[in-house]
Motif scaffolding. Structure first.
Motif, PDB file in Angstrom:
ATOM      1  N   LEU A 139      32.553  47.824  40.431  1.00 56.39           N
ATOM      2  CA  LEU A 139      33.653  47.127  39.765  1.00 56.39           C
ATOM      3  C   LEU A 139      33.546  47.413  38.275  1.00 56.39           C
ATOM      4  O   LEU A 139      32.734  46.793  37.578  1.00 56.39           O
ATOM      5  CB  LEU A 139      33.564  45.622  40.036  1.00 56.39           C
ATOM      6  CG  LEU A 139      34.713  44.756  39.527  1.00 56.39           C
ATOM      7  CD1 LEU A 139      36.022  45.117  40.240  1.00 56.39           C
ATOM      8  CD2 LEU A 139      34.390  43.276  39.752  1.00 56.39           C
ATOM      9  N   GLU A 143      37.813  45.376  34.801  1.00 56.53           N
ATOM     10  CA  GLU A 143      38.832  45.662  35.802  1.00 56.53           C
ATOM     11  C   GLU A 143      38.721  44.686  36.965  1.00 56.53           C
ATOM     12  O   GLU A 143      37.660  44.120  37.238  1.00 56.53           O
ATOM     13  CB  GLU A 143      38.711  47.104  36.297  1.00 56.53           C
ATOM     14  CG  GLU A 143      38.931  48.130  35.185  1.00 56.53           C
ATOM     15  CD  GLU A 143      39.109  49.535  35.720  1.00 56.53           C
ATOM     16  OE1 GLU A 143      39.639  49.686  36.842  1.00 56.53           O
ATOM     17  OE2 GLU A 143      38.713  50.482  35.019  1.00 56.53           O
ATOM     18  N   LYS A 144      39.822  44.499  37.685  1.00 59.55           N
ATOM     19  CA  LYS A 144      39.861  43.534  38.778  1.00 59.55           C
ATOM     20  C   LYS A 144      39.689  44.176  40.145  1.00 59.55           C
ATOM     21  O   LYS A 144      39.346  43.497  41.113  1.00 59.55           O
ATOM     22  CB  LYS A 144      41.176  42.744  38.741  1.00 59.55           C
ATOM     23  CG  LYS A 144      41.333  41.871  37.504  1.00 59.55           C
ATOM     24  CD  LYS A 144      42.635  41.086  37.544  1.00 59.55           C
ATOM     25  CE  LYS A 144      42.772  40.190  36.318  1.00 59.55           C
ATOM     26  NZ  LYS A 144      44.043  39.411  36.336  1.00 59.55           N
ATOM     27  N   GLU A 145      39.977  45.470  40.249  1.00 61.40           N
ATOM     28  CA  GLU A 145      39.890  46.164  41.518  1.00 61.40           C
ATOM     29  C   GLU A 145      38.658  47.065  41.548  1.00 61.40           C
ATOM     30  O   GLU A 145      38.329  47.711  40.548  1.00 61.40           O
ATOM     31  CB  GLU A 145      41.147  47.003  41.759  1.00 61.40           C
ATOM     32  CG  GLU A 145      42.435  46.187  41.807  1.00 61.40           C
ATOM     33  CD  GLU A 145      42.477  45.243  42.999  1.00 61.40           C
ATOM     34  OE1 GLU A 145      41.856  45.571  44.037  1.00 61.40           O
ATOM     35  OE2 GLU A 145      43.136  44.192  42.892  1.00 61.40           O
ATOM     36  N   ARG A 163      40.195  49.389  52.610  1.00 68.92           N
ATOM     37  CA  ARG A 163      40.219  47.935  52.441  1.00 68.92           C
ATOM     38  C   ARG A 163      38.825  47.432  52.072  1.00 68.92           C
ATOM     39  O   ARG A 163      37.840  47.802  52.699  1.00 68.92           O
ATOM     40  CB  ARG A 163      40.681  47.262  53.729  1.00 68.92           C
ATOM     41  CG  ARG A 163      42.126  47.583  54.090  1.00 68.92           C
ATOM     42  CD  ARG A 163      42.563  46.879  55.359  1.00 68.92           C
ATOM     43  NE  ARG A 163      41.826  47.353  56.521  1.00 68.92           N
ATOM     44  CZ  ARG A 163      41.028  46.609  57.268  1.00 68.92           C
ATOM     45  NH1 ARG A 163      40.848  45.323  56.981  1.00 68.92           N
ATOM     46  NH2 ARG A 163      40.417  47.123  58.310  1.00 68.92           N
ATOM     47  N   ILE A 165      36.478  44.621  48.990  1.00 76.45           N
ATOM     48  CA  ILE A 165      36.472  43.708  47.840  1.00 76.45           C
ATOM     49  C   ILE A 165      35.078  43.685  47.231  1.00 76.45           C
ATOM     50  O   ILE A 165      34.074  43.891  47.921  1.00 76.45           O
ATOM     51  CB  ILE A 165      36.878  42.275  48.267  1.00 76.45           C
ATOM     52  CG1 ILE A 165      37.170  41.390  47.058  1.00 76.45           C
ATOM     53  CG2 ILE A 165      35.800  41.633  49.143  1.00 76.45           C
ATOM     54  CD1 ILE A 165      37.758  40.024  47.412  1.00 76.45           C
ATOM     55  N   HIS A 167      33.506  40.655  45.212  1.00 74.42           N
ATOM     56  CA  HIS A 167      33.818  39.271  44.842  1.00 74.42           C
ATOM     57  C   HIS A 167      32.654  38.667  44.079  1.00 74.42           C
ATOM     58  O   HIS A 167      31.507  38.728  44.525  1.00 74.42           O
ATOM     59  CB  HIS A 167      34.087  38.451  46.106  1.00 74.42           C
ATOM     60  CG  HIS A 167      34.236  36.983  45.850  1.00 74.42           C
ATOM     61  ND1 HIS A 167      35.295  36.450  45.131  1.00 74.42           N
ATOM     62  CD2 HIS A 167      33.456  35.920  46.215  1.00 74.42           C
ATOM     63  CE1 HIS A 167      35.169  35.140  45.069  1.00 74.42           C
ATOM     64  NE2 HIS A 167      34.063  34.790  45.711  1.00 74.42           N
TER      65      HIS A 167
END
Length: 240
Positions: A139, A143-145, A163, A165, A167
Motif C-alpha cells: 500500500l 494511497e488508498k488502493e 480482488r 485489500i 486493511h
C-alpha cells in the motif's frame, strides 16, 4: 508448519500384515471454500482455514536491519496466514501485529516497506529451473488502493483487476492483507488433492529516517522468494 518433517505411517491388516511408509513433506493445506471468503479486512468465511504462525523460530526470520530496525521480538512484529480455494481462485490472507506500518513511498520496490511477497510453483516442481509465479502486494504511502506487482514470469510490472485489500484497523501498525489469486494467472486448474508449492514473505520497515534500501525485518515461510528458487518453496495441498 514452516519446515518439512519426516512422517511415518503404519497400517495393520486384518490378517496381521503390517505395512509401513515414510515421506518427508510439509502438511500445509488450503481448504475448499463453499462461498468465497470475505476480502474486506474481516475474517468472515475464513473460519475453516488453518492459521499458520510465522517467525516463531530464528530460521524463519531474515533480520537484515541495523540498530532500531532489527527485530525486537513479538512487540515489534507478529504474523500469521491462511489459505482457501475454490474453482476460480486461491485465497491468501495475512494478518500482522506491528508496532509501525511504514510503506514504501512510491509504486516501485514495495517490498522495501511494509508489504507481503508470495510465490507459487503451480505443479509443485521443487526445482531451481521450474516456472515460478512471484508477486508483491503493498500500500504506497498516501494511497488508498493496494498495488500488486508481478516479478515472475516476465514481463514484470503492476497487475490490475485482482480482488483484494490491505486493511489497517487503526490499532498500532496492524494490517490485514487479503487477495484472490486467479488460477488463470497461474496457468493451472484447481481440484481437491492438487499438490503445489508456495512461499511467503512478510516485510516490516520501522524507521523512515533509515533509507528504504531493503534493510528491514522479514518473516519467511520458506526461503524460495529471497533465493529466487522454487526448489526452496514449501508444499501446499488443496483439500475439501
Amino acid at each position: 508448519m514452516t519446515r518439512r518433517n519426516t512422517w511415518k505411517a503404519v497400517f495393520t491388516g486384518k490378517d496381521g500384515t503390517v505395512y509401513t511408509g515414510t515421506g518427508t513433506f510439509l502438511p500445509l493445506c488450503a481448504v475448499k471454500a463453499s462461498v468465497p471468503p470475505a476480502l474486506d479486512g474481516s475474517w468472515k468465511g475464513w473460519e475453516r482455514a488453518g492459521c499458520v504462525q510465522m517467525g516463531l523460530r530464528p530460521e524463519e526470520r531474515a533480520e537484515e536491519g541495523a540498530g532500531d530496525e532489527k527485530y525486537r521480538g513479538p512487540e515489534d512484529l507478529q504474523a500469521s496466514f491462511r489459505l482457501m480455494w475454490d474453482a476460480d481462485a486461491l485465497y491468501l490472507g495475512v494478518e500482522t501485529g506491528d508496532d509501525v506500518f511504514l510503506p514504501q513511498k512510491g509504486r516501485n520496490n514495495g517490498f522495501m516497506g511494509d508489504s507481503i511477497e508470495f510465490a507459487f510453483q503451480p505443479e509443485g516442481v521443487l526445482n531451481n529451473s521450474a516456472a515460478k509465479y512471484e508477486y508483491e502486494m503493498f500500500l504506497p504511502d498516501g494511497e488508498k488502493e493496494f498495488v500488486l506487482s508481478r516479478r515472475f514470469p516476465a514481463p514484470s510490472g503492476e497487475v490490475a483487476g485482482w480482488r483484494g485489500i490491505i486493511h489497517k484497523p487503526g490499532v498500532r501498525g496492524n494490517a490485514v492483507y487479503q487477495i484472490a489469486i486467479p488460477w488463470s494467472a497461474l496457468k493451472t486448474k484447481a481440484f481437491a488433492g492438487k499438490r503445489m508449492s508456495f512461499s511467503l514473505v512478510v516485510n516490516d520497515k520501522d524507521l523512515s529516517a533509515v533509507p528504504f534500501s531493503g534493510k528491514r525485518t522479514s518473516f519467511l515461510f520458506f526461503d524460495g522468494i529471497n533465493a529466487k528458487d522454487p526448489s526452496k518453496y514449501g508444499d501446499l495441498l488443496l483439500t475439501e
